[in-house]
Design a protein around this motif. Sequence first.
Motif, PDB file in Angstrom:
ATOM      1  N   GLU A 199      -7.979   9.711 -17.919  1.00  8.38           N
ATOM      2  CA  GLU A 199      -7.706   8.136 -18.084  1.00  8.38           C
ATOM      3  C   GLU A 199      -6.298   7.704 -17.057  1.00  8.38           C
ATOM      4  O   GLU A 199      -6.710   6.618 -16.745  1.00  8.38           O
ATOM      5  CB  GLU A 199      -6.707   7.493 -19.486  1.00  8.38           C
ATOM      6  CG  GLU A 199      -8.097   8.229 -20.530  1.00  8.38           C
ATOM      7  CD  GLU A 199      -7.282   7.907 -22.205  1.00  8.38           C
ATOM      8  OE1 GLU A 199      -5.571   7.430 -22.000  1.00  8.38           O
ATOM      9  OE2 GLU A 199      -7.496   7.706 -23.114  1.00  8.38           O
ATOM     10  N   GLU A 200      -5.749   8.913 -16.857  1.00  3.45           N
ATOM     11  CA  GLU A 200      -5.027   8.354 -15.762  1.00  3.45           C
ATOM     12  C   GLU A 200      -5.532   8.565 -14.536  1.00  3.45           C
ATOM     13  O   GLU A 200      -5.019   7.613 -13.537  1.00  3.45           O
ATOM     14  CB  GLU A 200      -3.821   9.508 -14.916  1.00  3.45           C
ATOM     15  CG  GLU A 200      -3.141   9.127 -16.847  1.00  3.45           C
ATOM     16  CD  GLU A 200      -2.087   8.352 -17.293  1.00  3.45           C
ATOM     17  OE1 GLU A 200      -1.794   7.063 -16.068  1.00  3.45           O
ATOM     18  OE2 GLU A 200      -1.368   8.395 -18.397  1.00  3.45           O
ATOM     19  N   LEU A 201      -6.582   8.949 -13.761  1.00  5.62           N
ATOM     20  CA  LEU A 201      -7.334   8.885 -12.630  1.00  5.62           C
ATOM     21  C   LEU A 201      -7.952   8.640 -12.936  1.00  5.62           C
ATOM     22  O   LEU A 201      -8.112   7.724 -11.392  1.00  5.62           O
ATOM     23  CB  LEU A 201      -8.339  10.622 -12.122  1.00  5.62           C
ATOM     24  CG  LEU A 201      -8.378  11.196 -11.444  1.00  5.62           C
ATOM     25  CD1 LEU A 201      -7.385  11.002 -10.531  1.00  5.62           C
ATOM     26  CD2 LEU A 201      -9.292  12.554 -11.424  1.00  5.62           C
ATOM     27  N   GLN A 202      -8.443   7.455 -13.731  1.00  7.37           N
ATOM     28  CA  GLN A 202      -8.896   7.185 -13.606  1.00  7.37           C
ATOM     29  C   GLN A 202      -8.643   4.850 -12.668  1.00  7.37           C
ATOM     30  O   GLN A 202      -8.717   4.261 -11.964  1.00  7.37           O
ATOM     31  CB  GLN A 202      -9.998   5.764 -14.866  1.00  7.37           C
ATOM     32  CG  GLN A 202     -10.862   4.992 -14.847  1.00  7.37           C
ATOM     33  CD  GLN A 202     -12.438   5.422 -13.565  1.00  7.37           C
ATOM     34  OE1 GLN A 202     -12.903   6.353 -13.705  1.00  7.37           O
ATOM     35  NE2 GLN A 202     -12.140   4.613 -12.725  1.00  7.37           N
ATOM     36  N   LYS A 203      -7.485   4.790 -13.464  1.00 10.76           N
ATOM     37  CA  LYS A 203      -6.958   4.046 -13.428  1.00 10.76           C
ATOM     38  C   LYS A 203      -6.221   4.380 -11.109  1.00 10.76           C
ATOM     39  O   LYS A 203      -5.778   3.203 -10.790  1.00 10.76           O
ATOM     40  CB  LYS A 203      -4.758   4.239 -14.628  1.00 10.76           C
ATOM     41  CG  LYS A 203      -3.883   2.863 -13.664  1.00 10.76           C
ATOM     42  CD  LYS A 203      -3.066   3.189 -14.857  1.00 10.76           C
ATOM     43  CE  LYS A 203      -2.290   1.702 -14.752  1.00 10.76           C
ATOM     44  NZ  LYS A 203      -1.564   2.017 -13.184  1.00 10.76           N
ATOM     45  N   LEU A 204      -6.223   5.336 -11.537  1.00 12.02           N
ATOM     46  CA  LEU A 204      -5.266   5.659  -9.876  1.00 12.02           C
ATOM     47  C   LEU A 204      -6.507   5.150  -8.882  1.00 12.02           C
ATOM     48  O   LEU A 204      -6.188   4.624  -8.109  1.00 12.02           O
ATOM     49  CB  LEU A 204      -4.619   6.973  -9.787  1.00 12.02           C
ATOM     50  CG  LEU A 204      -4.388   7.757  -8.138  1.00 12.02           C
ATOM     51  CD1 LEU A 204      -3.774   8.963  -8.043  1.00 12.02           C
ATOM     52  CD2 LEU A 204      -5.902   7.853  -7.805  1.00 12.02           C
TER      53      LEU A 204
ATOM     54  N   VAL B  91       0.802  -1.099  -0.091  1.00 13.78           N
ATOM     55  CA  VAL B  91       0.183  -0.222   0.102  1.00 13.78           C
ATOM     56  C   VAL B  91       1.082   0.956   0.358  1.00 13.78           C
ATOM     57  O   VAL B  91       0.602   2.127  -0.577  1.00 13.78           O
ATOM     58  CB  VAL B  91      -0.756  -0.137   1.046  1.00 13.78           C
ATOM     59  CG1 VAL B  91      -1.933   1.243   1.627  1.00 13.78           C
ATOM     60  CG2 VAL B  91      -1.908  -1.256   1.096  1.00 13.78           C
ATOM     61  N   ALA B  92       1.928   1.440   0.815  1.00 11.36           N
ATOM     62  CA  ALA B  92       3.137   2.212   0.793  1.00 11.36           C
ATOM     63  C   ALA B  92       3.148   3.058  -0.626  1.00 11.36           C
ATOM     64  O   ALA B  92       3.407   3.819  -0.648  1.00 11.36           O
ATOM     65  CB  ALA B  92       3.988   2.380   1.777  1.00 11.36           C
TER      66      ALA B  92
ATOM     67  N   SER C 174       4.206   5.249  -5.361  1.00 12.90           N
ATOM     68  CA  SER C 174       3.729   5.916  -7.232  1.00 12.90           C
ATOM     69  C   SER C 174       2.669   6.477  -7.612  1.00 12.90           C
ATOM     70  O   SER C 174       3.193   7.546  -9.048  1.00 12.90           O
ATOM     71  CB  SER C 174       3.842   3.729  -8.099  1.00 12.90           C
ATOM     72  OG  SER C 174       3.285   4.299  -9.345  1.00 12.90           O
ATOM     73  N   SER C 175       1.389   6.571  -6.775  1.00 15.59           N
ATOM     74  CA  SER C 175       0.314   7.747  -7.359  1.00 15.59           C
ATOM     75  C   SER C 175       0.973   8.886  -7.188  1.00 15.59           C
ATOM     76  O   SER C 175       0.596   9.730  -7.808  1.00 15.59           O
ATOM     77  CB  SER C 175      -1.000   6.921  -6.909  1.00 15.59           C
ATOM     78  OG  SER C 175      -1.018   5.600  -7.396  1.00 15.59           O
TER      79      SER C 175
ATOM     80  N   ASP D 260      -8.615   3.265  -9.678  1.00 16.38           N
ATOM     81  CA  ASP D 260      -9.367   1.534  -9.777  1.00 16.38           C
ATOM     82  C   ASP D 260      -7.702   0.449  -8.855  1.00 16.38           C
ATOM     83  O   ASP D 260      -7.688  -0.177  -8.045  1.00 16.38           O
ATOM     84  CB  ASP D 260      -8.771   1.209 -11.193  1.00 16.38           C
ATOM     85  CG  ASP D 260     -10.464   1.676 -11.931  1.00 16.38           C
ATOM     86  OD1 ASP D 260     -11.109   1.587 -11.598  1.00 16.38           O
ATOM     87  OD2 ASP D 260      -9.928   1.692 -13.244  1.00 16.38           O
ATOM     88  N   ASP D 261      -6.778   1.471  -8.915  1.00 11.61           N
ATOM     89  CA  ASP D 261      -5.405   0.602  -8.217  1.00 11.61           C
ATOM     90  C   ASP D 261      -5.802   0.636  -7.103  1.00 11.61           C
ATOM     91  O   ASP D 261      -5.083  -0.402  -5.918  1.00 11.61           O
ATOM     92  CB  ASP D 261      -3.829   0.956  -8.813  1.00 11.61           C
ATOM     93  CG  ASP D 261      -3.838   0.975 -10.044  1.00 11.61           C
ATOM     94  OD1 ASP D 261      -4.489   0.591 -11.265  1.00 11.61           O
ATOM     95  OD2 ASP D 261      -2.934   1.895 -10.196  1.00 11.61           O
ATOM     96  N   HIS D 262      -6.826   2.198  -6.638  1.00 14.86           N
ATOM     97  CA  HIS D 262      -6.499   1.837  -5.418  1.00 14.86           C
ATOM     98  C   HIS D 262      -7.648   1.165  -4.421  1.00 14.86           C
ATOM     99  O   HIS D 262      -7.510   1.352  -3.208  1.00 14.86           O
ATOM    100  CB  HIS D 262      -6.645   3.200  -4.741  1.00 14.86           C
ATOM    101  CG  HIS D 262      -5.130   4.025  -4.755  1.00 14.86           C
ATOM    102  ND1 HIS D 262      -4.712   4.369  -3.417  1.00 14.86           N
ATOM    103  CD2 HIS D 262      -4.518   4.516  -5.501  1.00 14.86           C
ATOM    104  CE1 HIS D 262      -2.985   4.647  -3.964  1.00 14.86           C
ATOM    105  NE2 HIS D 262      -3.409   5.092  -5.101  1.00 14.86           N
ATOM    106  N   THR D 263      -8.434   0.873  -5.660  1.00 11.15           N
ATOM    107  CA  THR D 263     -10.015   0.029  -5.001  1.00 11.15           C
ATOM    108  C   THR D 263      -9.190  -1.356  -3.899  1.00 11.15           C
ATOM    109  O   THR D 263     -10.020  -1.010  -2.337  1.00 11.15           O
ATOM    110  CB  THR D 263     -10.151  -1.026  -6.101  1.00 11.15           C
ATOM    111  OG1 THR D 263     -10.183   0.215  -6.928  1.00 11.15           O
ATOM    112  CG2 THR D 263     -11.967  -1.399  -5.430  1.00 11.15           C
TER     113      THR D 263
END
Length: 386
Positions: free
Chosen positions: A119-124, A91-92, A97-98, A126-129
């Motif tokens: 697009e980048e924001l949506q990936k962020l 998580v850290a 990375s974000s 999703d990655d943090h789900t």
Amino acid sequence: MSSSLRQPTRFAVFGVPMGLLTRALEKTPRPITLPYLLAQGGRPGEPATPDVILRSAKYTQQELPVRIARRVRQFYSLPFIVGTNPYIQEVARLYASSFAHLSQVKPIETLEDNDRFVEELQKLVDDHTEVVPTLSRGFLECGEYMDPEKITNFLNAALHSRIGIRIIAEQHLALSATANSARNGDKPSPARLSPTSVGIVDTAMAPADVIRQSSEYVRALCEATFEMAPEVVLEGQVDARTMGIPVHLDYVMTELLKNAYRATTETFLEQRRTGSGPSEIPPITVTLSSTPSHVSVRIRDAGGGIPPENMAHIFDYAYTTANAGGDAANGAGEDPMDVAAGAMQSTMGTLAGLGYGLPLSRLYLGYFGKSSLDLVSLWGHVRMAH
């Protein structure tokens, strides 16, 4: 390799150059309020204009790195043995990375720039789900190395900040979705644009509609687990409306109803086994009451209440009674780590999870400082109110 190339790695926090992190930490996050989100988001029910989108993009681009940088620093401050746990490290490093990625995005000047940013924001997002279940697994593994009060303080700060980060990101994504639909001549979906919404904020949210949606979902979970489920009865001012974020209320109601459904069904099954209970499973009653300043929601169930010795822990992270009393339906006799691993497959996929439902619900309700979550237990009486 020259020393100049080695230096960013040597002086870095989870891979983020110290200088970049320090500059972000010098800035102060701006408070998030519902009036601010509304004022910056345009008119309810209308697609966001280009000016609104670019203003929102600028705010999002400036604000997210500042907030995420504080989370990176928070993880860096953990005791060494805790900070090296693989789940907490995961998580850290995700936050680091974000942060690094957002810090490198060039200033957004046009709608085309915003399209790439979205697009980048949506990936962020999703990655943090899975941040919450991953963190819970980490602290479950290494909780003995850190004072429980310090763990609670850490998680309160981390999860409170996570709510703010997601509000900012999801608000901009929602506004951009309505603008893109209008720009492309598409008809916006109801989820993206309603007559009373500004992004993710609904200026006339109907709590009863959200509760019905949540109860349908939890009822399906309960039936899948126990092959039966109580009915939910809505009463009071069911036509009440208020300003809020429906997805937040949906999360809270889902967590509270999970507790009510499970407790009611387990109590009914135990009473039926001993021949001491009613012939039919009692309903869960949800009462709505509206005033000019707020809407109150009360949930009453026939789950038997909470033992007095457990009441002091109901808002503790990772505290759960899911396996208390040998409940086979919720994995009695299993290693808690195995139960946790199973529940992590979905943060809302089981009736009994990792013990984060109540404390996180309280954070959601209290985020804007105007709501609270109270729980009253009538132990042995089969009535419980949230």
